[in-house]
Motif scaffolding. Structure first.
Motif: not given
Length: 454
Positions: A200-208, A183-198
């Motif tokens: 590090k921060d474990n916070n969806l607010a960091s991803l936009p 579910h977490r993966y489905a929400i954020i997707g698989g772009m490397p920079e997105i996964v790396k940021t998630d």
């Protein structure tokens, strides 16, 4: 932070091959091509890493036409003995910036076969059009996509989940853990920079800001996709509206409530498809391999990454609260992600899956996905509903010559013996939707271990 990509296994086989050809690594921007090769370069005594967006690196290719002189100059500049060709990797990144460099790849293969050569770039399909003497038969390809779920689990360091995901059939104790991780993966997707940021921060607010940066890069590349201002406007319109049509098949004529003609939209769509940003997934009417895509019928749109799409749709926060993602965005998110997972398994081809349609004036049927295995085409429905509602899948089973079918859903793994509405007996393998990357192994297991006679 670098991730373990499954493509590294292919690269190692390529390195040890006795018939190694220069390798072109293909894929959209920001899927991790450069990072992958830099990590792979650690397997060599020497490596020469060039980026043709840099004038200094581009100049050396512009200066020399003779491949021997070019290699001699590169080795001299990097203080490498000419005798060490077999232990040296030459990586030419952003090779699309200089079509001449693409043409020269054939001479590396013919005249300097000991040197290990990898090239990478985005929008290569467009650069290749400018190469007069394209090195057909003297190069090979490797395709790279966003991280799939298996790679995501390795990226977050969940080794026990990786082990359970790879166990066929799945152990029941692993279901809830894998479902939560997926579910977490489905929400954020698989772009490397997105996964790396998630991570590090474990916070969806960091991803936009990261999503916006990635999507802005693709939009800025519109200049390179388009040949004129009119085509530029059409591509921009498609990129601004295409995510709204993920849940349906699309018509090119007047796409996105525009006044653009079918020919204009079709050409723009095919350019985006070539760039791997938005791909066209066509239906087939076949019930046995090979499934031939019918490009005269309306396709579905497949985005490079489901996380990018769900961000653009503004549904990520809503998805966080869902225990079953099957209904997300009118039921489109999970089918989209399963197809993304299957595409990610392609290494040396750019093959895209198909869905199945049966169209009549009075009624139509549509199965989300078909998968060819040997002499069988397996119908796959991606649904959350009860088995009795799988009417299109039943119609496929009634028309094929084998009893195997698959449903992908949020529930547990199980195999059932059922009958279609018309009374045809068949076997239904119910697969949790986090097993998209394992679909080939499960279908093989299904066919080898289950039959109607058991």
């Amino acid at each position: 932070m670098s991730f373990k990509r499954h493509a590294i296994t292919y690269l190692k086989k390529w390195k040890s091959s006795t018939n190694r050809k220069p390798l072109i690594l293909r894929g959209a921007r920001q899927v991790g091509k450069t990072t992958l090769v830099r990590e792979f370069a650690k397997n060599y005594r020497n490596h020469i890493l060039l980026n043709l967006e840099k004038p200094a690196d581009r100049t050396i290719f512009e200066t020399y036409d003779d491949i021997g002189e070019l290699v001699e100059a590169l080795f001299l500049a990097h203080n490498i003995s000419p005798k060490e060709q077999d232990g040296t990797l030459l990586f030419v990144d952003e090779i699309q910036e200089l079509p001449k460099a693409i043409a020269l790849l054939r001479y590396f293969y013919e005249e300097v076969p000991l040197l290990h050569v990898i090239a990478a770039g985005s929008l290569l399909e467009f650069a290749m059009k400018e190469v007069a003497n394209f090195p057909v038969g003297r190069i090979e390809y490797l395709y790279l996509y966003p991280l799939n779920f298996h790679e995501y689990l390795e990226a977050i360091g969940h080794s026990t989940a990786v082990k359970q995901l790879s166990t066929v059939p799945l152990r029941p104790i692993a279901h809830q853990v894998l479902l939560g991780l997926f579910h977490r993966y489905a929400i954020i997707g698989g772009m490397p920079e997105i996964v790396k940021t998630d991570i590090k921060d474990n916070n969806l607010a960091s991803l936009p800001r990261v999503y916006e940066s990635i999507w802005a890069t693709y939009k800025n590349d519109v200049e390179k996709y388009a040949t004129n201002s009119s085509e530029r406007k059409v591509i921009k319109h498609i990129m601004d509206t295409a995510h709204l049509y993920m849940d349906q098949r699309v018509k090119f004529q007047n796409f996105g409530n525009s006044n653009y003609r079918s020919r204009e939209v079709g050409e723009a769509m095919r350019n985006l498809d070539a760039a791997k940003i938005i791909q066209l997934i066509y239906p087939t009417t076949d019930t046995a391999p090979p499934g031939k895509p019918d490009i005269k019928k309306s396709p579905r749109l497949q985005f490079l990454d489901t996380g990018l799409a769900s961000y653009t749709l503004g549904i990520q926060a809503r998805m966080l609260g869902m225990k079953d993602l099957s209904p997300a965005f009118k039921g489109a998110i999970i089918p989209h992600l399963i197809i993304q997972e299957l595409i990610s398994l392609n290494r040396i081809t750019n093959t895209k899956p198909n869905f199945w349609v049966r169209e009549k004036k009075q009624s139509s049927s549509e199965v989300d996905l078909v998968y060819s295995h040997g002499d069988k085409m397996i119908p796959i429905e991606i649904k959350s509903g009860a088995t009795g509602t799988l009417k299109s899948l039943h119609q496929f089973v009634d028309r094929t010559d084998h009893p195997y079918a698959v449903r992908v859903y949020a529930g547990a793994f199980k195999v059932e013996k059922l009958n279609t509405i018309e009374g045809t007996p068949f076997l239904l393998m119910n697969l949790p939707y986090y097993l998209g990357t394992q679909l080939p192994q499960y279908i093989e297991y299904f066919l080898d271990n289950h039959s109607l006679e058991q």
